[in-house]
Design an enzyme around this catalytic site. Structure first.
Site, PDB file in Angstrom:
ATOM      1  N   CYS A   1       0.826  -1.208   0.000  1.00 32.97           N
ATOM      2  CA  CYS A   1       0.000   0.000   0.000  1.00 32.97           C
ATOM      3  C   CYS A   1       0.863   1.263   0.000  1.00 32.97           C
ATOM      4  CB  CYS A   1      -0.906  -0.021   1.236  1.00 32.97           C
ATOM      5  SG  CYS A   1      -1.793   1.526   1.514  1.00 32.97           S
TER       6      CYS A   1
ATOM      7  N   TRP B   1      -7.573  -6.411   5.739  1.00 30.40           N
ATOM      8  CA  TRP B   1      -6.206  -6.880   5.550  1.00 30.40           C
ATOM      9  C   TRP B   1      -5.950  -7.992   6.575  1.00 30.40           C
ATOM     10  CZ3 TRP B   1      -2.815  -4.870   1.916  1.00 30.40           C
ATOM     11  CH2 TRP B   1      -3.157  -3.648   1.329  1.00 30.40           C
TER      12      TRP B   1
ATOM     13  N   THR C   1      -8.464   0.583   7.028  1.00 29.17           N
ATOM     14  CA  THR C   1      -7.319   1.004   6.227  1.00 29.17           C
ATOM     15  C   THR C   1      -5.993   0.756   6.925  1.00 29.17           C
ATOM     16  OG1 THR C   1      -7.382   3.256   7.132  1.00 29.17           O
ATOM     17  CG2 THR C   1      -8.726   2.828   5.177  1.00 29.17           C
ATOM     18  N   VAL C   2      -4.944   0.738   6.125  1.00 30.98           N
ATOM     19  CA  VAL C   2      -3.564   0.799   6.603  1.00 30.98           C
ATOM     20  C   VAL C   2      -2.926   2.012   5.942  1.00 30.98           C
ATOM     21  CG1 VAL C   2      -3.304  -1.660   7.067  1.00 30.98           C
ATOM     22  CG2 VAL C   2      -2.804  -0.811   4.776  1.00 30.98           C
TER      23      VAL C   2
ATOM     24  N   TYR D   1      -5.262   7.047  -9.185  1.00 26.38           N
ATOM     25  CA  TYR D   1      -6.502   6.321  -8.889  1.00 26.38           C
ATOM     26  C   TYR D   1      -7.675   6.916  -9.664  1.00 26.38           C
ATOM     27  CZ  TYR D   1      -4.317   3.711  -5.114  1.00 26.38           C
ATOM     28  OH  TYR D   1      -3.524   2.862  -4.393  1.00 26.38           O
TER      29      TYR D   1
END
EC number: 2.5.1.18
Length: 323
Positions: free
Chosen positions: A59, A92, A126-127, A190
Site C-alpha cells: 500500500c 487486511w 485502512t492501513v 486512482y
C-alpha cells in the site's frame, strides 16, 4: 458494494463513484499520539514500546509510514506488523505470519483492532493504522498525520543525525506542494484507474500529466522537492513514483509514457530509492500482487504481469550534482 468499491475500501480510504468519478473517503480516526496531550484533546501520550504500526508494503499510503519510521530511527520504539499484499472484502490479514496471526497483537486481521475500539465501526479498514498494544485497539489511521507526528512528536527518540522531514521554516510552502501532490498525483493515478466514463478518464489523465510535467520542471533545478534535503514531501511523492511503471502505467492506464522515460523524475526517484529507508521498504512483487489481484473489476482473471524490468532502479542517477 461492488468489487471495485471493495478494492479501495482498505487502501487509504473508501472508494465511491459519484458521477462516475473517483472520490476518496477521508474520514479517518483522528486521535493523535503526542508528547503532552492537553485537556480535551483527542490524543494519547508518546510512549516507547506501547504502539504497533500496521503497514502493508503493498500500500502506498502505508509505505510512507514505513519510510518515515526508518528514516527517523524509530524502529526500536514503534514496532511494526505487516499484513500480506492482498485482502478480501473484510480486512487486511496477517497471512505472512506464522499461524496467520500478528505475532504481537495475536489477531488474524486488522479489522479486529478496529472493532476492539468500536464494535460498530463502519468506515474503511485502512492501513497504515497504529494500534495500542496494551489494549489491542486502533489509535489512529490518519495516515497523513501519522508521519507528521513521527517527525514532530517523537523527536526524543529520533536517531542521531535523523533528518528534519517537516522543517518549520518550509511548512507553508511544503503544505501547498504536498496538497498538490496528493490531489493530482497520489490520488490522480486512482482517478485515472477508476474513472467510470471516457470523459472522466480523459480529464483525470490530463490532470495527472500536467502535475507530472510540473514536477519534472521543478526537480530539474533542485535535488529534492524542497531543495537540498529530503522532506516529508519527497516521501509522499516517492510512494507513487515507485509504483508507476510496475502498476499505474498499465493497470491504471496512466500511459502517456513510463516514469523511466522522464529523465528528471526517473533520476529523482532512483536517488530516493537508493537512499536507506526508501528502497529497502519497497517490495515490487507484493505491490504487483496487490493491485492485480485485488482490483478484480480492472483485472477479472487476477493475472499478475511478469514485467516490467525493474533492474534499472539501482543504476547511477547523477542527482548529486544538484546539491
Amino acid at each position: 458494494m461492488s468489487n471495485q468499491e471493495r478494492a479501495e475500501h482498505h487502501q487509504g480510504g473508501v472508494y465511491s463513484s459519484k458521477g462516475n468519478l473517483f472520490e476518496r473517503d477521508t474520514r479517518y480516526i483522528t486521535t493523535r499520539i503526542v508528547r503532552q496531550p492537553t485537556p480535551g484533546q483527542d490524543a494519547v501520550a508518546v510512549e516507547p514500546g506501547r504502539y504497533r504500526l500496521i503497514a502493508a508494503k503493498a500500500c502506498p499510503w502505508a509505505n510512507r509510514a514505513l519510510i518515515v519510521r526508518r528514516l527517523l530511527g524509530l524502529e526500536e520504539v514503534i514496532s511494526v506488523g505487516m499484513p500480506g499484499p492482498t485482502h478480501d472484502a473484510d480486512s487486511w490479514t496477517f497471512g505472512l505470519d506464522p499461524d496467520g496471526l500478528d505475532p504481537v497483537l495475536r489477531i488474524p486481521r486488522i479489522k479486529d483492532a478496529y472493532l476492539a475500539r468500536d464494535p460498530h465501526y463502519s468506515r474503511g479498514i485502512t492501513v497504515p493504522a497504529i494500534v495500542d498494544v496494551t489494549t489491542g485497539k486502533v489509535v489512529t489511521n490518519d495516515y497523513a498525520q501519522i508521519t507528521l507526528d513521527f517527525s514532530t512528536e517523537w523527536t526524543e527518540f529520533h536517531r542521531e543525525g535523523a533528518p528534519d522531514l517537516y522543517p518549520e521554516h518550509l511548512r507553508e510552502e511544503m503544505d501547498a506542494v504536498m496538497k498538490r501532490i496528493f490531489t493530482e498525483v497520489n490520488n490522480g493515478v486512482y482517478r485515472c484507474g477508476f474513472a467510470g466514463t471516457q470523459e472522466a478518464y480523459d480529464a483525470a489523465y490530463d490532470r495527472l500529466w500536467t502535475a507530472l510535467d510540473w514536477l519534472e520542471e521543478r526537480l530539474a533545478r533542485q535535488r529534492f522537492l524542497m531543495g537540498e534535503n529530503i522532506t516529508e514531501a519527497d516521501v509522499r511523492l516517492f510512494t507513487t513514483l515507485v509504483r508507476f511503471d510496475a502498476v499505474y502505467h498499465g493497470h491504471f492506464k496512466c500511459n502517456r509514457n513510463k516514469l523511466a522515460e522522464m529523465p528528471v523524475l526517473w533520476g529523482y526517484a532512483r536517488d530516493l530509492y537508493q537512499t536507506p529507508g526508501f528502497g529497502d521498504t519497497v517490495d515490487f512483487q507484493q505491490i504487483k500482487e496487490h493491485y492485480y489481484v485485488v482490483h478484480t473489476d480492472l483485472n477479472p482473471l487476477s493475472i499478475i504481469p511478469k514485467g516490467p524490468d525493474l533492474s534499472g532502479w539501482l543504476t547511477p542517477h547523477g542527482r548529486e550534482a544538484l546539491s
